[in-house]
Write a protein that holds these residues in place. Structure first.
Motif, mmCIF file in Angstrom:
data_model
loop_
_atom_site.group_PDB
_atom_site.id
_atom_site.type_symbol
_atom_site.label_atom_id
_atom_site.label_comp_id
_atom_site.label_asym_id
_atom_site.label_seq_id
_atom_site.Cartn_x
_atom_site.Cartn_y
_atom_site.Cartn_z
ATOM 1 N N ARG A 1 0.847 -1.188 0.015
ATOM 2 C CA ARG A 1 0.074 -0.019 0.047
ATOM 3 C C ARG A 1 0.954 1.160 -0.066
ATOM 4 N N LEU A 2 0.907 1.848 -1.203
ATOM 5 C CA LEU A 2 1.483 3.071 -1.271
ATOM 6 C C LEU A 2 0.906 4.271 -1.512
ATOM 7 N N ILE A 3 1.379 5.308 -1.174
ATOM 8 C CA ILE A 3 0.682 6.657 -1.447
ATOM 9 C C ILE A 3 1.516 7.818 -1.433
ATOM 10 N N GLU A 4 1.116 8.859 -1.911
ATOM 11 C CA GLU A 4 2.094 9.951 -2.032
ATOM 12 C C GLU A 4 2.654 10.501 -0.703
ATOM 13 N N PRO A 5 3.919 10.971 -0.717
ATOM 14 C CA PRO A 5 4.488 11.510 -1.791
ATOM 15 C C PRO A 5 5.455 10.170 -2.658
ATOM 16 N N ALA A 6 5.497 10.456 -4.021
ATOM 17 C CA ALA A 6 6.490 9.468 -4.581
ATOM 18 C C ALA A 6 7.930 10.155 -4.589
ATOM 19 N N PRO A 7 8.823 9.309 -4.661
ATOM 20 C CA PRO A 7 10.280 9.589 -5.090
ATOM 21 C C PRO A 7 10.356 10.647 -6.096
ATOM 22 N N SER A 8 11.301 11.869 -6.246
ATOM 23 C CA SER A 8 11.248 12.574 -7.176
ATOM 24 C C SER A 8 12.567 13.467 -7.131
ATOM 25 N N GLY A 9 12.975 14.271 -7.994
ATOM 26 C CA GLY A 9 14.201 15.076 -8.254
ATOM 27 C C GLY A 9 15.249 14.149 -7.690
ATOM 28 N N ASP A 10 16.253 14.795 -6.921
ATOM 29 C CA ASP A 10 17.502 14.084 -6.569
ATOM 30 C C ASP A 10 17.332 12.629 -6.299
ATOM 31 N N ILE A 11 16.126 12.289 -5.395
ATOM 32 C CA ILE A 11 15.943 11.136 -4.797
ATOM 33 C C ILE A 11 15.767 10.124 -6.013
ATOM 34 N N LEU A 12 14.940 10.610 -6.905
ATOM 35 C CA LEU A 12 14.447 9.752 -8.088
ATOM 36 C C LEU A 12 15.716 9.517 -8.769
ATOM 37 N N ASP A 13 16.495 10.420 -9.008
ATOM 38 C CA ASP A 13 17.807 10.122 -9.567
ATOM 39 C C ASP A 13 18.523 9.300 -9.033
ATOM 40 N N ASN A 14 18.848 9.405 -7.625
ATOM 41 C CA ASN A 14 19.676 8.242 -7.089
ATOM 42 C C ASN A 14 19.169 6.963 -7.129
ATOM 43 N N ILE A 15 17.962 6.811 -7.268
ATOM 44 C CA ILE A 15 17.100 5.425 -7.518
ATOM 45 C C ILE A 15 17.632 4.900 -8.745
ATOM 46 N N ILE A 16 17.510 5.729 -9.856
ATOM 47 C CA ILE A 16 17.839 5.210 -11.169
ATOM 48 C C ILE A 16 19.406 4.951 -11.183
ATOM 49 N N ARG A 17 20.311 5.903 -10.627
ATOM 50 C CA ARG A 17 21.780 5.611 -10.632
ATOM 51 C C ARG A 17 21.902 4.430 -10.042
ATOM 52 N N ALA A 18 21.377 4.121 -8.952
ATOM 53 C CA ALA A 18 21.332 2.777 -8.003
ATOM 54 C C ALA A 18 21.403 1.764 -8.846
ATOM 55 N N GLY A 19 20.307 1.821 -9.923
ATOM 56 C CA GLY A 19 20.018 0.579 -10.505
ATOM 57 C C GLY A 19 20.901 0.558 -11.747
ATOM 58 N N MET A 20 21.641 1.616 -12.347
ATOM 59 C CA MET A 20 22.812 1.525 -13.226
ATOM 60 C C MET A 20 23.915 1.177 -12.656
ATOM 61 N N ARG A 21 24.211 0.725 -11.419
ATOM 62 C CA ARG A 21 25.241 0.347 -10.770
ATOM 63 C C ARG A 21 25.202 -1.192 -10.369
ATOM 64 N N ALA A 22 24.027 -1.892 -11.020
ATOM 65 C CA ALA A 22 23.944 -3.314 -10.812
ATOM 66 C C ALA A 22 25.089 -3.952 -11.536
ATOM 67 N N PRO A 23 25.233 -5.174 -11.119
ATOM 68 C CA PRO A 23 26.276 -6.138 -11.833
ATOM 69 C C PRO A 23 26.167 -6.205 -13.014
ATOM 70 N N ASP A 24 27.122 -5.946 -13.826
ATOM 71 C CA ASP A 24 27.071 -6.172 -15.394
ATOM 72 C C ASP A 24 28.332 -6.605 -15.988
ATOM 73 N N HIS A 25 28.018 -7.875 -16.329
ATOM 74 C CA HIS A 25 29.083 -8.462 -17.056
ATOM 75 C C HIS A 25 29.321 -7.948 -18.378
ATOM 76 N N GLY A 26 30.610 -7.603 -18.881
ATOM 77 C CA GLY A 26 30.829 -7.110 -20.209
ATOM 78 C C GLY A 26 30.446 -5.467 -20.336
ATOM 79 N N THR A 27 30.142 -4.783 -19.176
ATOM 80 C CA THR A 27 29.536 -3.648 -19.399
ATOM 81 C C THR A 27 28.497 -3.432 -20.719
ATOM 82 N N LEU A 28 27.565 -4.120 -20.512
ATOM 83 C CA LEU A 28 26.716 -4.010 -21.673
ATOM 84 C C LEU A 28 25.496 -3.093 -21.204
ATOM 85 N N GLN A 29 25.418 -2.808 -19.879
ATOM 86 C CA GLN A 29 24.224 -1.785 -19.244
ATOM 87 C C GLN A 29 22.857 -2.412 -19.895
#
Length: 183
Positions: free
Chosen positions: A15-43
């Motif tokens: 059960r999730l309500i407002e507020p949602a992550p936004s701005g720098d917080i959302l950017d951090n979330i996306i950037r964390a995802g982009m740091r996932a293990p990545d064999h061959g740096t394929l992204q």
């Protein structure tokens, strides 16, 4: 909350309500995802943000997909309402390179790791979420709407927002059989 405490006590929030992550917080979330293990740096991931009017468009897509799948009326209505479970959804795609020496399975797992990292980053910043897949992740019309190519896959929809309910303590089984064994 330190990293180990965060990992050991993570709980999904339905059960999730407002507020949602936004701005720098959302950017951090996306950037964390982009740091996932990545064999061959394929992204091998792509992220599609679904918020605001995008949730209504996503609901229409799921409604039509449920009709196409021949679901009953209850299933069709549930599909149409699914995007409104949270104020923000991130669709995570495994964007697979078929020409790479890295097996497709590793690329899909890397995208899955991205979802986990993003959920943990949300939690570390005071938000919560739940990772869902379900029928929609495999429906051809949904995959097409998200721009998936034949070799791509939707690994999940990360629903994010503020938890409406206080999470109960995590029950962690002992690190023994059947979960752990020595070779």
């Amino acid at each position: 909350m330190d990293a180990l405490e965060l990992l050991l006590n993570r709980r999904s929030a339905k059960r999730l309500i407002e507020p949602a992550p936004s701005g720098d917080i959302l950017d951090n979330i996306i950037r964390a995802g982009m740091r996932a293990p990545d064999h061959g740096t394929l992204q091998p991931w792509r992220f599609v943000i679904i918020e605001g009017e995008g949730r209504a468009r996503f609901g229409e897509l799921l409604h039509q997909s449920a009709l196409n799948a021949g679901m009953d009326e209850k299933g069709i209505e549930k599909a149409a309402q699914a995007p409104f479970r949270a104020p923000l959804i991130i669709a995570v795609l495994a964007w697979c390179d078929t020409q790479s020496k890295v097996p497709r399975q590793e690329q899909v797992l890397s995208a899955g790791c991205a979802v986990q990292a993003m959920q943990m980053a949300a939690l570390a910043q005071g938000f919560n979420g739940i990772w869902r897949t379900g029928l929609w992740a495999t429906q051809p019309d949904v995959k097409q709407a998200f721009g998936c190519r034949e070799q791509d896959e939707i690994v999940g929809f990360l629903y994010l927002g503020t938890s409406q309910l206080k999470a109960s303590a995590a029950s962690i089984p002992p690190a023994t059989e059947p979960f752990v064994r020595h070779f």
